[in-house]
Design a protein around this motif. Structure first.
Motif, short mmCIF file in Angstrom:
data_model
loop_
_atom_site.label_atom_id
_atom_site.label_comp_id
_atom_site.label_asym_id
_atom_site.label_seq_id
_atom_site.Cartn_x
_atom_site.Cartn_y
_atom_site.Cartn_z
N ALA A 170 -2.33 1.96 -4.78
CA ALA A 170 -2.46 3.40 -4.54
C ALA A 170 -3.77 3.67 -3.82
O ALA A 170 -4.85 3.64 -4.43
N GLU A 171 -3.68 3.95 -2.51
CA GLU A 171 -4.88 4.19 -1.71
C GLU A 171 -5.36 5.63 -1.91
O GLU A 171 -4.74 6.58 -1.42
N ILE A 172 -6.45 5.76 -2.65
CA ILE A 172 -7.01 7.07 -2.94
C ILE A 172 -7.44 7.77 -1.66
O ILE A 172 -7.24 8.98 -1.47
N CYS A 173 -8.05 7.00 -0.74
CA CYS A 173 -8.53 7.55 0.52
C CYS A 173 -7.38 7.57 1.53
O CYS A 173 -7.30 6.74 2.44
N LEU B 24 -5.62 1.16 -8.46
CA LEU B 24 -6.36 2.27 -7.87
C LEU B 24 -7.29 1.72 -6.80
O LEU B 24 -8.29 1.06 -7.09
N MET B 25 -6.95 1.99 -5.54
CA MET B 25 -7.71 1.46 -4.42
C MET B 25 -8.46 2.61 -3.75
O MET B 25 -7.87 3.67 -3.52
N ASP B 26 -9.73 2.41 -3.46
CA ASP B 26 -10.48 3.42 -2.73
C ASP B 26 -11.34 2.72 -1.68
O ASP B 26 -12.40 2.19 -1.99
N HIS B 27 -10.85 2.71 -0.46
CA HIS B 27 -11.55 2.02 0.61
C HIS B 27 -12.40 2.97 1.45
O HIS B 27 -12.62 2.74 2.65
N ARG C 250 0.83 -1.21 0.00
CA ARG C 250 0.00 0.00 0.00
C ARG C 250 0.86 1.25 0.00
O ARG C 250 1.79 1.39 0.79
N VAL C 251 0.54 2.18 -0.90
CA VAL C 251 1.11 3.53 -0.88
C VAL C 251 -0.03 4.50 -0.61
O VAL C 251 -1.08 4.43 -1.25
N GLY C 252 0.19 5.40 0.33
CA GLY C 252 -0.86 6.29 0.78
C GLY C 252 -1.24 5.96 2.20
O GLY C 252 -1.74 4.86 2.47
N GLU D 82 -6.65 10.32 -7.44
CA GLU D 82 -6.94 9.43 -8.57
C GLU D 82 -6.19 9.89 -9.81
O GLU D 82 -5.58 9.08 -10.52
N ALA D 83 -6.22 11.20 -10.08
CA ALA D 83 -5.53 11.73 -11.26
C ALA D 83 -4.02 11.52 -11.17
O ALA D 83 -3.36 11.13 -12.15
#
Length: 380
Positions: free
Chosen positions: A142-145, A167-170, A101-103, A217-218
């Motif tokens: 890539a953790e968006i949140c 692209l991960m968004d949890h 995980r990055v972020g 995300e971008a």
């Protein structure tokens, strides 16, 4: 001169069929493929077991389990990487994209600290020094949140040879965690939070996504291009989310959570990855679409072990039995993942391919890995 290794009297799982035959391994490559049950002098008699390409794992949380084996326990990275490497080798996996995980959310009660850069550096050093039994590559989740995604991604370069960026968004209330009741049970059990702490955790994550989501995300999409990584989506739930993924250039969809999302992925030409535990257990632990339902509808291309390495071989054999085609089942963990990430040197028993091989038997409903070779060297 190196001595040939001959693996004979095996059911060879070829790209489109299974035949009885033998394989000659020379200088780490498959040099010959022959038919028949004969066992030449000096050959290893496989006794009619299956011989398949070494398994290719694109997304596994297993390394994270080794660096944090219990809540509040941090294990040294070096020994954790070595234990992870040996476990995968024993499960028949010869190529792995280690998911990191990055972020991060540095001050979160939910404990999401930064770790990817340090862990990746130690893994790459062990790889360079020849201490790893199988082939390890990087998969950045890539953790968006999160709060630190941009700076953490900037720490990676093309020299790291990142293979996949997902692209991960949890963010609670959508995708994998559309059902907050199931998320509450999962997170409170895993993180040892009280109800009040969980509610504060949810509110904090939703606030972070509102502030940073679009930017992250971008940036993540752009960073995949800079790093030369294959772009993957994660937990797509709706056709609209799949359309956004397709617009970003996503090539693989990890664990779509609904039939509608899987159908949209197929229409968009996005490869569909499902979790082996979902298939083996007969359903998703999060209440999402069952992998077998997608398999029954030919909406499953690739299988990932996710959080149980041994499930990868088991699930591929299970798919072979569901479809009545063992070659097709094994391809979901060999040829299909290899092609999805551009690895043309492995994933098939074919001439001049890497001699990454797994010998396995079927016993009492299980797939049992007996021997594993990586570039012709026995590793399990």
């Amino acid at each position: 001169m190196t001595q040939d290794t001959i693996l004979a009297n095996a059911k060879l799982v070829l790209p489109k069929e299974v035949i009885t035959g033998h394989v000659v391994v020379r200088e780490g490559l498959i040099a010959e493929i022959g038919t028949g049950a004969a066992v030449p002098a000096g050959a290893l008699d496989c006794g009619g077991d299956y011989l398949a390409p070494g398994l290719i794992e694109l997304h596994t949380d297993n390394l994270e389990r080794h660096i944090a084996p219990r809540p509040k326990v941090a294990w040294p990275h070096g020994p954790a990487i070595l234990a992870h490497d040996r476990e995968l080798a024993g499960a028949g996996i010869t190529t792995v994209f280690d998911a990191m995980r990055v972020g991060s959310i540095p001050e979160s009660k939910g404990r999401y600290p930064k770790y990817a850069r340090a862990l990746a550096s130690e893994m790459l050093a062990l790889r360079a020094q020849g201490f790893l039994k199988i082939s390890h590559m990087l998969h950045l989740r890539a953790e968006i949140c999160s709060e630190t995604l941009v700076e953490e991604l900037s720490e990676f370069s093309t020299e790291d040879r990142v293979g996949i960026l997902s692209l991960m968004d949890h963010t609670p209330g959508q995708r994998q965690f559309s059902d907050l009741a199931k998320m509450r049970a999962y997170v409170m059990g895993k993180r040892n939070l009280t109800n009040a702490e969980f509610d504060a955790h949810v509110a904090n994550l939703q606030s972070i996504q509102t502030r940073f989501g679009a930017q992250h995300e971008a940036v993540a999409v752009a960073e995949a291009g800079r790093l030369g990584a294959v772009l993957a989506s994660h937990d797509d739930t709706t056709a609209d989310q799949v359309a956004v993924s397709a617009g970003h250039g996503v090539a693989m969809a990890e664990f779509p959570t609904t039939l509608a999302a899987a159908e949209a992925c197929r229409a968009a030409g996005i490869a569909i990855i499902m979790g082996a535990p979902n298939l083996v257990r007969g359903g998703s632990h999060s209440g999402n679409v069952a992998a077998q339902e997608l398999a029954d509808r030919s909406l499953l291309d690739i299988v990932s072990s996710d959080y149980v390495p041994a499930a990868l071989l088991l699930s591929a054999v299970q798919l072979g039995e569901i479809w009545g085609d063992m070659a097709r089942g094994i391809a979901t963990v060999t040829d299909a993942p290899a092609r999805s990430v551009g690895l043309s040197d492995r994933g098939q028993i074919a001439l001049r391919r890497r001699a990454d091989l797994v010998r396995f038997a079927k016993h009492d409903g299980m797939a049992v890995a007996r021997n594993v070779w990586s570039v012709g060297r026995q590793v399990a």
